[in-house]
Design a protein around this motif. Structure first.
Motif, PDB file in Angstrom:
ATOM      1  N   SER A  29      -7.304  -1.065  -5.356  1.00 12.93           N
ATOM      2  CA  SER A  29      -7.259   0.228  -4.698  1.00 12.93           C
ATOM      3  C   SER A  29      -7.485  -0.272  -3.202  1.00 12.93           C
ATOM      4  O   SER A  29      -8.409  -1.113  -2.768  1.00 12.93           O
ATOM      5  CB  SER A  29      -8.131   1.082  -5.015  1.00 12.93           C
ATOM      6  OG  SER A  29      -8.006   2.390  -4.276  1.00 12.93           O
ATOM      7  N   GLU A  30      -6.654   0.208  -1.955  1.00 15.63           N
ATOM      8  CA  GLU A  30      -6.841  -0.227  -0.760  1.00 15.63           C
ATOM      9  C   GLU A  30      -7.075   0.777   0.301  1.00 15.63           C
ATOM     10  O   GLU A  30      -6.727   2.094  -0.199  1.00 15.63           O
ATOM     11  CB  GLU A  30      -5.479  -1.154  -0.193  1.00 15.63           C
ATOM     12  CG  GLU A  30      -5.046  -2.015  -0.761  1.00 15.63           C
ATOM     13  CD  GLU A  30      -3.760  -2.734  -0.447  1.00 15.63           C
ATOM     14  OE1 GLU A  30      -3.442  -2.127   0.465  1.00 15.63           O
ATOM     15  OE2 GLU A  30      -3.248  -3.822  -0.854  1.00 15.63           O
ATOM     16  N   PHE A  31      -8.007   0.554   1.062  1.00 18.39           N
ATOM     17  CA  PHE A  31      -8.329   1.723   1.956  1.00 18.39           C
ATOM     18  C   PHE A  31      -6.882   2.164   2.920  1.00 18.39           C
ATOM     19  O   PHE A  31      -6.212   1.108   3.238  1.00 18.39           O
ATOM     20  CB  PHE A  31      -9.162   1.290   3.117  1.00 18.39           C
ATOM     21  CG  PHE A  31     -10.654   1.277   2.432  1.00 18.39           C
ATOM     22  CD1 PHE A  31     -11.306   2.470   1.860  1.00 18.39           C
ATOM     23  CD2 PHE A  31     -11.301   0.194   2.312  1.00 18.39           C
ATOM     24  CE1 PHE A  31     -12.629   2.283   1.548  1.00 18.39           C
ATOM     25  CE2 PHE A  31     -12.581  -0.215   1.952  1.00 18.39           C
ATOM     26  CZ  PHE A  31     -13.332   1.107   1.417  1.00 18.39           C
ATOM     27  N   MET A  50       0.949  -1.152   0.114  1.00 20.12           N
ATOM     28  CA  MET A  50      -0.148   0.015  -0.053  1.00 20.12           C
ATOM     29  C   MET A  50       0.793   1.267   0.111  1.00 20.12           C
ATOM     30  O   MET A  50       1.806   1.320   0.783  1.00 20.12           O
ATOM     31  CB  MET A  50      -1.029  -0.026   1.057  1.00 20.12           C
ATOM     32  CG  MET A  50      -1.749   1.217   1.434  1.00 20.12           C
ATOM     33  SD  MET A  50      -2.813   1.154   2.799  1.00 20.12           S
ATOM     34  CE  MET A  50      -1.553   1.233   4.065  1.00 20.12           C
ATOM     35  N   GLN A  51       0.588   2.089  -0.690  1.00 19.27           N
ATOM     36  CA  GLN A  51       1.386   3.379  -0.922  1.00 19.27           C
ATOM     37  C   GLN A  51       0.787   4.641   0.165  1.00 19.27           C
ATOM     38  O   GLN A  51      -0.346   4.475   0.254  1.00 19.27           O
ATOM     39  CB  GLN A  51       1.277   3.966  -2.388  1.00 19.27           C
ATOM     40  CG  GLN A  51       1.770   2.955  -3.344  1.00 19.27           C
ATOM     41  CD  GLN A  51       1.688   3.779  -4.939  1.00 19.27           C
ATOM     42  OE1 GLN A  51       1.194   4.773  -5.100  1.00 19.27           O
ATOM     43  NE2 GLN A  51       2.181   3.082  -5.649  1.00 19.27           N
ATOM     44  N   THR A  52       1.773   5.198   0.870  1.00 22.40           N
ATOM     45  CA  THR A  52       1.323   6.137   1.635  1.00 22.40           C
ATOM     46  C   THR A  52       2.078   7.723   1.369  1.00 22.40           C
ATOM     47  O   THR A  52       3.532   7.417   0.661  1.00 22.40           O
ATOM     48  CB  THR A  52       1.394   5.901   2.950  1.00 22.40           C
ATOM     49  OG1 THR A  52       2.850   5.392   3.096  1.00 22.40           O
ATOM     50  CG2 THR A  52       0.667   4.634   3.256  1.00 22.40           C
ATOM     51  N   THR A  53       1.684   8.770   1.704  1.00 22.94           N
ATOM     52  CA  THR A  53       2.559   9.875   1.536  1.00 22.94           C
ATOM     53  C   THR A  53       3.519  10.001   2.351  1.00 22.94           C
ATOM     54  O   THR A  53       3.842   9.335   3.705  1.00 22.94           O
ATOM     55  CB  THR A  53       1.532  11.032   1.834  1.00 22.94           C
ATOM     56  OG1 THR A  53       0.899  10.934   2.969  1.00 22.94           O
ATOM     57  CG2 THR A  53       0.185  11.032   0.655  1.00 22.94           C
ATOM     58  N   ASN A  54       4.576  10.891   2.341  1.00 30.62           N
ATOM     59  CA  ASN A  54       5.551  11.206   3.234  1.00 30.62           C
ATOM     60  C   ASN A  54       5.141  11.728   4.590  1.00 30.62           C
ATOM     61  O   ASN A  54       5.472  11.119   5.841  1.00 30.62           O
ATOM     62  CB  ASN A  54       6.553  12.083   2.945  1.00 30.62           C
ATOM     63  CG  ASN A  54       7.357  11.426   1.761  1.00 30.62           C
ATOM     64  OD1 ASN A  54       7.753  10.266   1.505  1.00 30.62           O
ATOM     65  ND2 ASN A  54       7.724  12.508   0.626  1.00 30.62           N
ATOM     66  N   ALA A  55       3.924  12.299   4.383  1.00 34.23           N
ATOM     67  CA  ALA A  55       3.380  12.665   5.749  1.00 34.23           C
ATOM     68  C   ALA A  55       2.984  11.798   6.818  1.00 34.23           C
ATOM     69  O   ALA A  55       2.997  11.545   7.918  1.00 34.23           O
ATOM     70  CB  ALA A  55       2.268  13.600   5.444  1.00 34.23           C
ATOM     71  N   HIS A  56       2.257  10.625   6.083  1.00 38.17           N
ATOM     72  CA  HIS A  56       1.924   9.575   6.573  1.00 38.17           C
ATOM     73  C   HIS A  56       2.878   8.663   7.115  1.00 38.17           C
ATOM     74  O   HIS A  56       2.946   8.117   8.318  1.00 38.17           O
ATOM     75  CB  HIS A  56       0.722   8.726   5.817  1.00 38.17           C
ATOM     76  CG  HIS A  56      -0.426   9.022   5.610  1.00 38.17           C
ATOM     77  ND1 HIS A  56      -0.881  10.090   4.650  1.00 38.17           N
ATOM     78  CD2 HIS A  56      -1.684   8.820   6.287  1.00 38.17           C
ATOM     79  CE1 HIS A  56      -1.982  10.144   5.097  1.00 38.17           C
ATOM     80  NE2 HIS A  56      -2.525   9.492   5.800  1.00 38.17           N
ATOM     81  N   LYS A  57       3.952   8.626   6.497  1.00 39.13           N
ATOM     82  CA  LYS A  57       5.094   7.699   6.846  1.00 39.13           C
ATOM     83  C   LYS A  57       5.641   8.349   8.165  1.00 39.13           C
ATOM     84  O   LYS A  57       6.003   7.601   9.098  1.00 39.13           O
ATOM     85  CB  LYS A  57       6.212   7.634   5.756  1.00 39.13           C
ATOM     86  CG  LYS A  57       5.863   6.542   4.695  1.00 39.13           C
ATOM     87  CD  LYS A  57       6.830   6.663   3.441  1.00 39.13           C
ATOM     88  CE  LYS A  57       6.419   6.003   2.260  1.00 39.13           C
ATOM     89  NZ  LYS A  57       7.367   6.075   1.302  1.00 39.13           N
ATOM     90  N   GLU A  58       5.860   9.574   7.950  1.00 37.05           N
ATOM     91  CA  GLU A  58       6.129  10.350   9.339  1.00 37.05           C
ATOM     92  C   GLU A  58       5.492  10.292  10.546  1.00 37.05           C
ATOM     93  O   GLU A  58       5.920  10.026  11.688  1.00 37.05           O
ATOM     94  CB  GLU A  58       6.531  12.005   9.008  1.00 37.05           C
ATOM     95  CG  GLU A  58       7.671  12.205   8.003  1.00 37.05           C
ATOM     96  CD  GLU A  58       9.152  12.023   8.631  1.00 37.05           C
ATOM     97  OE1 GLU A  58       8.949  12.004  10.006  1.00 37.05           O
ATOM     98  OE2 GLU A  58       9.872  11.868   7.796  1.00 37.05           O
ATOM     99  N   GLY A  59       4.066  10.069  10.293  1.00 35.77           N
ATOM    100  CA  GLY A  59       2.793   9.965  11.169  1.00 35.77           C
ATOM    101  C   GLY A  59       3.035   8.701  12.020  1.00 35.77           C
ATOM    102  O   GLY A  59       2.780   8.450  13.269  1.00 35.77           O
ATOM    103  N   MET A  60       3.664   7.812  11.163  1.00 37.39           N
ATOM    104  CA  MET A  60       3.366   6.127  11.623  1.00 37.39           C
ATOM    105  C   MET A  60       4.969   5.701  12.189  1.00 37.39           C
ATOM    106  O   MET A  60       4.963   4.566  12.582  1.00 37.39           O
ATOM    107  CB  MET A  60       2.808   5.369  10.630  1.00 37.39           C
ATOM    108  CG  MET A  60       1.731   5.766   9.974  1.00 37.39           C
ATOM    109  SD  MET A  60       0.332   5.939  11.085  1.00 37.39           S
ATOM    110  CE  MET A  60      -0.736   6.908  10.286  1.00 37.39           C
TER     111      MET A  60
END
Length: 352
Positions: free
Chosen positions: A338-340, A1-11
């Motif tokens: 497409s994944e949630f 699943m692809q995520t944005t840089n902001a999500h990667k930082e948040g996780m």
């Protein structure tokens, strides 16, 4: 699943838990809680519900009995709103002092003092409100807060003077089973009257003429919680306050759930990466993504309704202000996969 840089930082996982981290987070949560109740004047309603006897000692109105579901009596309009200016003044003055004072403190702690390290705490490190939008959300949010505070003053005065209120305080009045079942029922009612009207305001006509006011804040801050079209603000306030005048609810059910919703409503608009201690509560990234991508993530305290209706943001879908419907565009998908998005709540700690 692809995520944005902001999500990667948040996780990212955090290993440096210490007393300062816990203390800072605790102070922040308490502050947001107070600000959330002050934002609409509900601090005074809470005082009315839970401290009626004490208020009678400090307010001029003390010669009436507050009504419950079991004790209702007809009153004249004049009696219902006896000493109204005092109630309204208390509600407005305290709300303004708290709303501005704590709001400015958070603004200084994060948006001024830590502006050079947004990747550590900000949901959207690369996006900031313009000065004009900062002032717009502050003034509009304060205006709606004033309206909410005045309304709270009216309602508190009405209740204190014996007006009809279905809130009760004796657990055995409707039985323990009713009391226990009313808690999840009220929680899901609040979530439903948040999700469905919110999604309604995202239909093309209502979005362009009403809800777009709120979405001018692409990277929201605390003040945007109440910065919306006044019609929309009144719709939410009416629906959330309605149960206490329609169905019997125990005070220990109604008040905590009301304040729970206001607390996370403020947190989710703060623009600050924050987790939640409850397994059903998504992180603040969930609603921040709603502001960033517009027509998705319509819920507030759960992803339940979004997941059920397919309006939870997905990977590999195109979103934008002109992409209505809540499900994005799919024309460029590969193999229609497409994944949630997963909004983790276990490792977002902005206090470093």
């Amino acid at each position: 699943m692809q995520t944005t840089n902001a999500h990667k930082e948040g996780m990212k996982l955090t290993s440096s838990w210490n007393i300062w981290d816990l203390l800072s987070k605790g102070v922040f949560m308490v502050g947001v809680f107070v600000l959330a109740t002050a934002a609409r004047g509900e601090w005074f309603l809470v005082a009315t519900y839970l401290g009626k006897d004490f208020l009678r000692d400090v307010m001029p109105t003390f010669d009436v009995t507050v009504s419950s579901t079991s004790h209702l009596r007809p009153l004249s309009m004049g009696t219902w709103f006896k000493d109204l200016p005092i109630y309204v003044a208390f509600a407005v003055l305290t709300s303004f002092c708290t709303f501005w004072g704590i709001g400015m403190s958070f603004d200084f702690y994060f948006y001024k003092n830590r502006k050079d390290k947004p990747e550590q705490w900000k949901c959207q490190p690369d996006r900031w409100l313009t000065k004009s939008n900062e002032w717009h959300e502050f003034l509009l949010g304060s205006t709606n807060m004033l309206i909410g505070s005045v309304a709270s003053g009216f309602i508190s005065c009405y209740i204190m003077n014996g007006g009809k209120c279905t809130l009760y305080t004796r657990p055995d009045e409707y039985g323990w089973a009713y009391l226990l079942l009313s808690a999840p029922a009220l929680f899901f009612y609040n979530e439903a009257v948040s999700y469905y009207p919110h999604r309604m305001f995202h239909t093309p006509f209502l979005y362009r003429h009403v809800h777009k006011v709120h979405h001018r804040y692409g990277s929201p801050t605390l003040y945007s919680t109440t910065a919306m079209h006044t019609l929309e603000f009144l719709v939410y306030q009416t629906l959330l306050a309605l149960p206490v005048f329609v169905v019997p609810l125990h005070a220990v059910v109604f008040v905590p759930i009301l304040l729970y919703g206001y607390y996370y409503g403020m947190m989710d608009h703060s623009g600050i990466k924050m987790d939640a201690v409850w397994p059903w509560q998504p992180s603040s990234m969930f609603h921040d993504d709603h502001h960033r991508h517009f027509h998705c993530n319509f819920g507030f305290n759960t992803i339940l309704f979004d997941r059920f209706h397919g309006t939870l943001r997905r990977t590999n879908r195109k979103y934008g202000e002109t992409v209505f419907g809540g499900k994005g565009k799919t024309e460029f998908l590969k193999n229609n996969q497409s994944e949630f998005i997963t909004y983790s709540t276990s490792s977002i700690v902005p206090f470093k």
